[in-house]
Design a protein around this motif. Sequence first.
Motif, PDB file in Angstrom:
ATOM      1  N   ILE A 301       0.881  -1.171   0.000  1.00  0.00           N
ATOM      2  CA  ILE A 301       0.000   0.000   0.000  1.00  0.00           C
ATOM      3  C   ILE A 301       0.916   1.217   0.000  1.00  0.00           C
ATOM      4  O   ILE A 301       1.567   1.506   1.001  1.00  0.00           O
ATOM      5  CB  ILE A 301      -0.937  -0.022   1.235  1.00  0.00           C
ATOM      6  N   PRO A 302       1.021   1.883  -1.164  1.00  0.00           N
ATOM      7  CA  PRO A 302       2.013   2.964  -1.279  1.00  0.00           C
ATOM      8  C   PRO A 302       1.695   4.112  -0.325  1.00  0.00           C
ATOM      9  O   PRO A 302       0.538   4.340  -0.033  1.00  0.00           O
ATOM     10  CB  PRO A 302       1.882   3.431  -2.726  1.00  0.00           C
ATOM     11  N   ASP A 303       2.724   4.878   0.156  1.00  0.00           N
ATOM     12  CA  ASP A 303       4.107   4.729  -0.236  1.00  0.00           C
ATOM     13  C   ASP A 303       4.941   3.949   0.789  1.00  0.00           C
ATOM     14  O   ASP A 303       5.820   3.179   0.429  1.00  0.00           O
ATOM     15  CB  ASP A 303       4.739   6.120  -0.322  1.00  0.00           C
ATOM     16  N   THR A 304       4.666   4.233   2.053  1.00  0.00           N
ATOM     17  CA  THR A 304       5.656   3.889   3.063  1.00  0.00           C
ATOM     18  C   THR A 304       5.920   2.393   3.195  1.00  0.00           C
ATOM     19  O   THR A 304       7.017   1.977   3.553  1.00  0.00           O
ATOM     20  CB  THR A 304       5.259   4.523   4.413  1.00  0.00           C
ATOM     21  N   ASP A 366       0.888  -3.155   4.643  1.00  0.00           N
ATOM     22  CA  ASP A 366       1.028  -1.751   5.030  1.00  0.00           C
ATOM     23  C   ASP A 366       2.044  -1.656   6.159  1.00  0.00           C
ATOM     24  O   ASP A 366       2.295  -2.643   6.862  1.00  0.00           O
ATOM     25  CB  ASP A 366      -0.317  -1.129   5.443  1.00  0.00           C
ATOM     26  N   ASP A 367       2.602  -0.438   6.322  1.00  0.00           N
ATOM     27  CA  ASP A 367       3.592  -0.273   7.396  1.00  0.00           C
ATOM     28  C   ASP A 367       2.920  -0.285   8.758  1.00  0.00           C
ATOM     29  O   ASP A 367       3.470  -0.775   9.740  1.00  0.00           O
ATOM     30  CB  ASP A 367       4.369   1.036   7.209  1.00  0.00           C
TER      31      ASP A 367
HETATM   32 MG   LIG Z   1       0.566   4.531   3.883  1.00  0.00          MG
END
Ligand SMILES: [Mg+2]
Length: 502
Positions: A301-304, A366-367
Amino acid sequence: MCGIIGIVGHTEVNQALYDGLTVQQHRGQDAAGIMTCDHTGRFYLRKDNGLVKDVFHTRHMIRLKGSMGIGHIRYPTAGCSNSAESQPFYVNSPFGIALAHNGNLTNTQLLSDQLFKSDRRHLNTGSDSEVLLNVLAHELQTSGKLKPQPEDIFKAVAEVHKRCKGAYAAVAMIAGVGMLAFRDPYGIRPAVIGKRDTSQGTEYVVASESVAIDTLDFDLMRDVQPGECVFIDMEGGFHSQQCAENPVKSPCIFEYVYFARPDSMMDGISVHKSRMRMGTKLAEKIKREFPDHDIDVVIPIPDTSRSAALQLSYDLGVVYREGFIKNRYIGRTFIMPGQQQRKKSVRQKLNAIDLEFRDKNVLLVDDSIVRGTTSQQIVQMARDAGAKKVYLASAAPPVRFPNVYGIDMPSPSEFVAHNRNVKQIAEELGVDWLIYQDLNDLVEAINKKSDVKRFDTSCFDGDYITGDIDETYLYYIDALRNDMSKQTEEEGNVTIELHNDV
Ligand SMILES: [Mg+2]
Ligand SMILES: O=P(O)(O)OC[C@H]1O[C@H](OP(=O)(O)OP(=O)(O)O)[C@H](O)[C@@H]1O
Ligand SMILES: NC(=O)CC[C@H](N)C(=O)O
């Protein structure tokens, strides 16, 4: 989270400050400001709500004169988001001092009271950063000198450490004297120092993240140590001293998970490498818990989350695909001020490429999952794009506790993990299964071989590093800063800024 920068150069620093703020824009999107100081000791200020590129026009840049300056980008955690509370802040006495702060003080109320009743200082906003500046100013005043010497500055910062609780990484300028930078005794918020040699002498920069030092073509010297104060005089002389009695390096773990840019080094740790190791740890856990998994594709899930997701796919031996395209003109959604705006922005920001989802079992990575705003919508998008099964993995554990050190998540009831176990969160997010990184694994992933003693992990385990956060305080910040209260506050807010150049 906010971003700070300060430069003492030998030529005009306005453009370098602007550029250094631009590369730290990911730390705050609400307001930006620059204050410079020329050789006569006169300050020049421009600050307003908005992104760096929108706040500074040519007419402002021309007026930001001088070879010393500080800058700030803001993601509010105290007061309101009005431009009057954007930074740097300024006090005229003693000497003329300006300050930019990343973090959040946790004894603001007490300090405000002391400043008024004992120190006879006036505060004009609800910002904790204005409080920090006034405490520093009061402590500098006690030297009684016309021009403070490095030892006076270090003594004042030592007093700041005794009086101020919570998190602060700050840069400050004393008119005609120099620039100082200091971190709280735990080093919760980051700050790094860089230098470069020019024909006119050495120039210094202090910034929240080393990406600013790299891109401005300075060389990274080191971190400002927890509790330390670094002072650079107007002639370029460098002075530093440890000003805290018991400093313990314990940075905020969420910097590594989400806030910082991957190309930054923080407290001797590469953010990119730590995120890759988060991917490795998460892959190991998936292999343990789902040895017969049927994942066809790993999608970040961009960006992190990208750095972690790429490594996770490699370790899992499952193909990695970019399935969501990010609108490059939309900022970060988590640090937007209200839930309505956050929700709307996820859809404007990310769109699925059907091909990567149709008839596949996808693992979204995701992060972190905080309010669940992103995951809820992303999971639906994956289903709409034809995914057979949707799994979700988070490179960080569930966020269950408020942050009081500079991340605006004051209200546990707004977290998707609040009062839910993992199975219930999975149901709420609409996924077939959900897996979270364990906290031990996260810590190991980040701290491979640095001298960090421990991290502030409070948002995951409720263990607040400063040791002085109790239920009463948590109740207070929840009431003050949950989404609903903030909205009411903003609606009635018409503060007019003093000292500003429009
Ligand atoms: Mg994010
Ligand atoms: O559960 P939530 O409350 O939605 O918060 C978590 C999400 O918010 C952040 O993304 P953001 O869009 O802010 O920035 P990014 O583009 O750097 O990932 C983070 O990376 C997660 O995706
Ligand atoms: N996120 C931050 O570092 C915020 C700094 C300061 N507490 C403010 O609200 O302006």
